[in-house]
Design a protein around this motif. Structure first.
Motif, PDB file in Angstrom:
ATOM      1  N   VAL A 287      -5.164  -3.279   3.998  1.00 13.87           N
ATOM      2  CA  VAL A 287      -5.768  -1.956   4.147  1.00 13.87           C
ATOM      3  C   VAL A 287      -7.268  -2.018   3.879  1.00 13.87           C
ATOM      4  O   VAL A 287      -8.075  -1.546   4.684  1.00 13.87           O
ATOM      5  N   LEU A 288      -7.641  -2.642   2.776  1.00 10.80           N
ATOM      6  CA  LEU A 288      -9.061  -2.676   2.425  1.00 10.80           C
ATOM      7  C   LEU A 288      -9.863  -3.484   3.446  1.00 10.80           C
ATOM      8  O   LEU A 288     -10.957  -3.076   3.853  1.00 10.80           O
TER       9      LEU A 288
ATOM     10  N   PHE B 219       0.847  -1.202   0.000  1.00 11.80           N
ATOM     11  CA  PHE B 219       0.000   0.000   0.000  1.00 11.80           C
ATOM     12  C   PHE B 219       0.879   1.247   0.000  1.00 11.80           C
ATOM     13  O   PHE B 219       1.819   1.360   0.787  1.00 11.80           O
ATOM     14  N   LEU B 220       0.578   2.203  -0.869  1.00 18.86           N
ATOM     15  CA  LEU B 220       1.431   3.396  -0.978  1.00 18.86           C
ATOM     16  C   LEU B 220       0.731   4.675  -0.533  1.00 18.86           C
ATOM     17  O   LEU B 220       1.376   5.586  -0.036  1.00 18.86           O
TER      18      LEU B 220
ATOM     19  N   LYS C 208       3.822   2.351   7.961  1.00 22.63           N
ATOM     20  CA  LYS C 208       5.075   1.966   8.632  1.00 22.63           C
ATOM     21  C   LYS C 208       5.299   0.459   8.533  1.00 22.63           C
ATOM     22  O   LYS C 208       6.416  -0.006   8.362  1.00 22.63           O
ATOM     23  N   GLN C 209       4.200  -0.296   8.633  1.00 20.92           N
ATOM     24  CA  GLN C 209       4.327  -1.760   8.563  1.00 20.92           C
ATOM     25  C   GLN C 209       4.458  -2.249   7.127  1.00 20.92           C
ATOM     26  O   GLN C 209       4.586  -3.452   6.899  1.00 20.92           O
ATOM     27  N   GLU C 210       4.375  -1.345   6.177  1.00 24.19           N
ATOM     28  CA  GLU C 210       4.383  -1.694   4.760  1.00 24.19           C
ATOM     29  C   GLU C 210       3.289  -2.715   4.460  1.00 24.19           C
ATOM     30  O   GLU C 210       3.507  -3.711   3.749  1.00 24.19           O
ATOM     31  N   ALA C 211       2.114  -2.458   5.002  1.00 18.92           N
ATOM     32  CA  ALA C 211       0.982  -3.360   4.786  1.00 18.92           C
ATOM     33  C   ALA C 211       0.609  -3.389   3.315  1.00 18.92           C
ATOM     34  O   ALA C 211       0.868  -2.427   2.589  1.00 18.92           O
TER      35      ALA C 211
ATOM     36  N   GLU D  38      -3.891   7.592  12.569  1.00 20.19           N
ATOM     37  CA  GLU D  38      -3.106   6.635  13.336  1.00 20.19           C
ATOM     38  C   GLU D  38      -3.047   5.273  12.633  1.00 20.19           C
ATOM     39  O   GLU D  38      -1.985   4.649  12.534  1.00 20.19           O
ATOM     40  N   VAL D  39      -4.217   4.841  12.143  1.00 16.30           N
ATOM     41  CA  VAL D  39      -4.280   3.516  11.518  1.00 16.30           C
ATOM     42  C   VAL D  39      -3.499   3.509  10.206  1.00 16.30           C
ATOM     43  O   VAL D  39      -2.715   2.594   9.929  1.00 16.30           O
ATOM     44  N   PHE D  40      -3.669   4.563   9.398  1.00 16.32           N
ATOM     45  CA  PHE D  40      -2.955   4.597   8.121  1.00 16.32           C
ATOM     46  C   PHE D  40      -1.454   4.770   8.316  1.00 16.32           C
ATOM     47  O   PHE D  40      -0.659   4.192   7.575  1.00 16.32           O
ATOM     48  N   ASP D  41      -1.070   5.542   9.319  1.00 14.72           N
ATOM     49  CA  ASP D  41       0.360   5.700   9.593  1.00 14.72           C
ATOM     50  C   ASP D  41       0.960   4.345   9.993  1.00 14.72           C
ATOM     51  O   ASP D  41       2.062   3.998   9.570  1.00 14.72           O
ATOM     52  N   ARG D  42       0.199   3.587  10.760  1.00  9.15           N
ATOM     53  CA  ARG D  42       0.649   2.255  11.169  1.00  9.15           C
ATOM     54  C   ARG D  42       0.803   1.360   9.938  1.00  9.15           C
ATOM     55  O   ARG D  42       1.827   0.697   9.762  1.00  9.15           O
TER      56      ARG D  42
END
Lengths: 444, 591
Positions: free
Chosen positions: A396-397, A368-369, A388-391, A381-385
């Motif tokens: 994400v979805l 996810f970029l 950072k985790q390179e989810a 907070e959730v998107f920053d996580r």
């Protein structure tokens, strides 16, 4: 005691001052010729629109500064004499400093248009601009705004709030499409028109015409059309405000050149906020970044360095937000206006044409970029996580429920979004995590 | 659309003007029938008539009529006091007959005729305890006797032979209402139409076209340029009208009988009897919440939270505060507002209230139990799960008015740190006052003794009723909307809000969360916080907002242009987490 002098009382300078006070006992002086007290520049439009008074834009009450021993000086810095460590002031005696922070912000771009300095032409950055706009938009028949960015759309909303017809000249194909992908740019363009703004795309300013008193009477567009108007707003971006730094021996390019610690070529002199330009930008970042958040973060960082803990300016994952009339926008990570190499996208837009989400991810790794969201609030907070985790995009979805930040009872779109993604990407099916709340079941 | 709005405004102004003019335009004629119906007691009717020279006469102003009534009551009392009261010469004689020690038999000097016997009897009742007492000086005896004589006058004679102050207050109102002649009392229905209905229609015609003003979204345009919403001349005028209205309603209802007569048809329809002043008040109150609720819903139509919440206050006011209590009366049950909670409902434990409930069998006992359960179970449990908003901005009548009629004034609340300090002292002082007052009332209820620590519990409750119940909650609470914002009472005075707030502050799942680093310190949230919370102070440092005063109206979240604020219920331990601004990886920011 070490004396820290800060030029400019915007978010960058004031944040630096506040954090220096937290970390030290240094003497602190903030110099500004614009206003006596710190106020939120982002709220300028609301003052004109009558949502707030200027005093409401002040994040701290007036006692705050004395209580925190931060001296405020209303004066204009003419030059900086770094050899004798002094700033030369307009009204008072020159002031000595041990550490100097330049946080002078930015000023509106003017590209040498004929008539750009006529009466009734203004940018929209300072309190002085606000007073000027107030004065020159009284009882007028039309205003023209030049330049389709965030300040331009704010100025359009301002004039529209007073029922002043607005012609909005935008050079690009769609509003702000040098930043927003085409889908969103076109959605926002539609919304601007819904507010009865005469949005003229692919239109540049050629000339501003004056009446016999030297006041604006019309503009001529690039395609030769004349638009009668009594006010022109110039909102084609801003440039670092570095008048007093030039010829002082401090190196400048577009802005004041700084290293990764926000220090200029002169030791003990720092530059932060809109006026600063990184010699080597942080990875993935521009050398000049003129948003509220970066100004604040540079202030936080430079305070550490000045107070003895040398700290590199390392902004985290990009985020930003704005509001275009009624449509709120947030972004986390990077969504460029055009996909970069090996990037894939998923765009969902609600039938109303006012709510949308745009995801960008790596074609191969599915990492996810970034996301653009319109009309749905998302949790930073959730998107920053996730960033950072390179989810990956699937994580994400499927986690969208957790990331929703809309108020209770609001209609939720996660299922629709995930279904749309699954329909467009057969194969691995994304399953939405979590359950509908009772409220969602009843009101969703 | 503009035309409809203008017509609506004109209709509203017309209706309101007629409403105001009826205040001054009544005609009064006091008839013997009215007198006997209102006074009942034949002796009192007789003495009233002796002093009233205007029976059957037409009087054209409420001020003149009420002044005449006042004069009659005054002269009747004066006459009765001089007739039945013990005079100065008699006191002198009594003092001289008792040297050093008081002997009750000396009161025979009052004589044996009718008034003499009355004087003897009342002195025995009020001063019997003096018998056999020894005194150091004649001054002491005189002062004790004078006290007794004063008490007889104050508590016995005006009550028995004349009219005491409470009776006068009631009679002034009921006689004036019954004596009203003229257009309004001839056709109250017509005036109901010309005032209330015209105002409602006008207001809705002004409000409804706002849907067409533009796409849904926050439109606070021009609020601080408005003479109404920024303490301009119109706001000051409106505030003054509201203040005067409340003072008349609570303290001088006899002047507004025409307004009450107009709602008699509504009252007859609902409960089968004529309206009183509090029926009028409830009627206007409910209309304000309904009409301005429509405005609120239109204004915030992009926010489902605001829509649902506004429907909720409209429903609870109409059903629970207005209709159900009136219907209960019609069914010969006690008047009861099932959503009103002590100590906001400060007379819940008053002896007359308790006696009424106790006298009404199982439904009365149920009501009593319900009221107590709300206090000790309802408040803490619901506040734990949802915050005090479940009451203050979803159910409460004061909150309902503040969120609808008061919404245009929410930005006028004081956000300074100083105001917060004053607020904390003041609201908790009122809570303490309410508890002490109620304690005294219950002490009197159980022991029958009105004195507690040298103070009469009746005095304490009447001070509370006048200064807090009427003055603070009514006159200041609503009258100050256009001057200090719509939550003056809720913020500085409401003892229930204080109680709910203590639970919210210390044990609740409710908080307002801030969204990472997205705050731009613009100040919309603080400006539009009706409780004067400086929301931005928290938002710009990434800190949850946990404040006892927050009523959870959600407007901070609605006006935020960057999607930073959200009202949430979650694990109560995570509420006080460290302030955190996301975004700067080089520095850990702890505020």
């Amino acid at each position: 005691m070490k004396h820290v002098v800060i030029i400019g009382n915007g978010i960058a300078g004031v944040t630096a001052a506040r954090h220096i006070r937290k970390l030290s006992d240094y003497d602190i002086t903030i110099i500004s010729a614009e206003s006596d007290y710190f106020w939120s520049r982002t709220a300028l439009m609301y003052v004109y629109m009558g949502h707030m008074k200027l005093k409401h834009t002040q994040p701290y009450e007036n006692w705050f500064w004395e209580k925190n021993r931060i001296n405020l000086l209303n004066d204009y810095v003419k030059t900086i004499d770094h050899a004798s460590k002094k700033v030369v002031l307009d009204k008072s005696e020159a002031m000595s400093y041990d550490v100097l922070i330049i946080a002078t912000g930015a000023k509106p771009n003017k590209f040498g248009w004929p008539g750009q300095d006529l009466e009734g032409v203004s940018g929209m950055v300072s309190q002085q601009d606000l007073a000027y706009i107030e004065k020159y938009t009284k009882n007028i028949n039309r205003g023209v705004i030049v330049g389709g960015g965030l300040i331009g759309v704010e100025l359009a909303e301002m004039l529209a709030s007073r029922n002043i017809p607005v012609s909005f000249l935008v050079r690009e194909e769609e509003f702000w499409d040098n930043v927003l992908p085409q889908q969103e740019a076109s959605m926002i363009s539609r919304h601007i028109r819904e507010h009865h703004i005469d949005l003229r795309l692919r239109t540049e300013l050629k000339e501003i015409l004056a009446d016999e008193n030297g006041r604006v009477k019309a503009v001529i567009t690039g395609d030769g059309k004349e638009i009668p108007c009594q006010f022109v707003g110039l909102t084609a971006g801003v440039s670092p405000n570095i008048e007093m730094v030039k010829n002082s021996g401090i190196e400048t390019k577009r802005g004041v050149l700084v290293d990764e610690f926000m220090e200029t070529n002169i030791p003990g002199i720092y530059a932060i906020g809109d006026c600063a330009e990184r010699r080597t930008p942080a990875p993935g970042r521009a050398p000049v970044e003129q948003v509220w958040y970066t100004g604040r973060m540079m202030g936080e960082t430079v305070a550490k360095t000045i107070c003895g803990e040398k700290t590199e300016y390392l902004p985290g994952h990009w985020f930003n937000s704005a509001k275009f009339f009624d449509i709120e926008y947030q972004t986390y990570g990077r969504v460029w206006n055009k996909l970069k190499e090996n990037e894939a996208e998923f765009y969902w837009e609600h039938a109303s044409g006012k709510i949308a989400m745009h995801f960008v991810y790596d074609q191969t790794s599915k990492k996810f970029l970034g996301v653009n969201t319109f009309g749905i609030r998302l949790r930073h907070e959730v998107f920053d996580r996730w960033l950072k985790q390179e989810a990956d995009i699937f994580t994400v979805l499927s986690g969208l429920r957790e990331a929703n930040f809309d108020p209770e009872f609001f209609k939720r779109y996660e299922e629709e979004i995930v279904n749309a993604f699954n329909a467009a990407h057969p194969g691995k099916e994304v399953v939405l995590k979590g359950k509908k709340s009772i409220i969602e079941k009843i009101f969703g | 659309m503009k035309i409809i709005k203008s017509i609506g405004l004109l209709l509203f102004i017309a209706g309101f003007s007629i409403f105001i003019s009826t205040f001054f335009s009544a005609n009064y004629k006091l008839s013997e029938d009215v007198l006997s119906a209102q006074l009942g007691d034949a002796a009192k009717i007789e003495s009233f008539k002796e002093h009233a020279d205007f029976i059957g006469e037409s009087i054209t102003s409420n001020f003149a009529f009420v002044a005449k009534l006042d004069e009659v009551f005054r002269s009747v009392n004066q006459e009765k006091l001089s007739q039945f009261g013990i005079s100065e010469p008699e006191i002198d004689k009594l003092v001289n007959s008792n040297q050093g020690k008081f002997d009750i038999s000396t009161i025979s000097l009052f004589g044996d005729d009718e008034t003499g016997q009355y004087k003897q009897k009342t002195f025995k009742d009020y001063g019997g305890w003096l018998d056999g007492r020894e005194f150091g000086s004649q001054e002491e005896i005189r002062s004790q006797i004078s006290n007794v004589v004063e008490n007889i006058k104050k508590y016995q004679i005006v009550n028995e032979k004349g009219f005491d102050k409470y009776k006068i207050k009631d009679l002034k109102y009921s006689i004036t209402k019954a004596s009203s002649m003229g257009k309004v009392s001839d056709s109250p229905g017509l005036f109901l139409l010309l005032t209330y209905v015209l105002c409602i229609v006008g207001a809705l015609m002004y409000i409804l076209p706002k849907i067409e003003d533009g796409p849904p979204g926050i439109k606070n345009n021009g609020i601080f340029h408005s003479a109404m919403k920024n303490v301009g001349w119109l706001g000051i005028l409106t505030g003054s009208f509201l203040i005067v209205f409340y003072i008349v309603l609570y303290f001088y209802p006899e002047y507004m009988t025409n307004w009450i007569i107009m709602v008699d048809p509504v009252s007859q329809f609902l409960k089968g009897s004529d309206a009183g002043r509090f029926f009028l008040y409830g009627f206007i109150y409910t209309l304000c919440i309904l009409v301005m609720g429509v405005r609120m819903i239109i204004k915030y139509r992009h926010s489902k939270y605001q829509i649902v919440r506004t429907f909720s206050v409209m429903f609870f006011q109409t059903a629970f505060a207005f209709l159900i209590p009136e219907i209960l009366l019609r069914l010969n049950q006690p008047y009861f507002d099932f959503k009103n909670i002590w100590p906001l409902d400060y007379d819940f434990f008053f002896d007359n209230e308790l006696n009424t409930l106790m006298a009404n069998g199982s439904i009365g006992v149920f009501m009593l139990g319900w009221g107590i359960a709300l206090i000790i179970i309802g408040v803490p449990v619901f506040v734990y799960f949802f915050g005090k908003r479940w009451y203050c901005s979803w159910v409460c009548g004061c909150g309902g008015l503040a969120e609808t009629l008061g919404d245009p004034y929410r930005q006028l609340s004081d956000k300074s740190l100083k105001a917060w300090k004053v607020e904390r002292w003041m609201i908790h002082a009122v809570l303490a006052f309410a508890i002490v007052m109620t304690g005294g009332v219950l002490y009197t209820y159980w022991t029958g003794s009105s004195e507690l620590f040298g103070v009469s519990s009746y005095d304490v409750r009447s001070v509370y009723g006048a200064w807090i119940g009427a003055g603070f909650a009514g006159v200041v609470g609503t009258g100050f909307y256009p001057l200090m914002g719509n939550r003056v009472w809720c913020r500085y005075g409401c003892p229930l809000a204080a109680y709910l707030g203590i639970v919210q502050r210390f044990k609740s799942r409710f908080r307002i969360t801030t969204n990472g680093g997205q705050c731009i310190s613009c100040g919309n949230c603080s400006t539009y916080c009706e409780m004067g919370i400086d929301v931005r102070w928290y938002a710009q440092r990434g800190q949850n907002i946990v404040r006892s005063s927050c009523v959870g109206c959600g407007v901070c979240s609605s006006v935020c242009p960057r999607g930073v604020l959200n009202l949430e219920n979650a694990d109560s331990d995570s509420r006080f987490s460290e302030p955190l601004l996301i975004g700067n990886d080089g520095v850990k920011i702890s505020s």
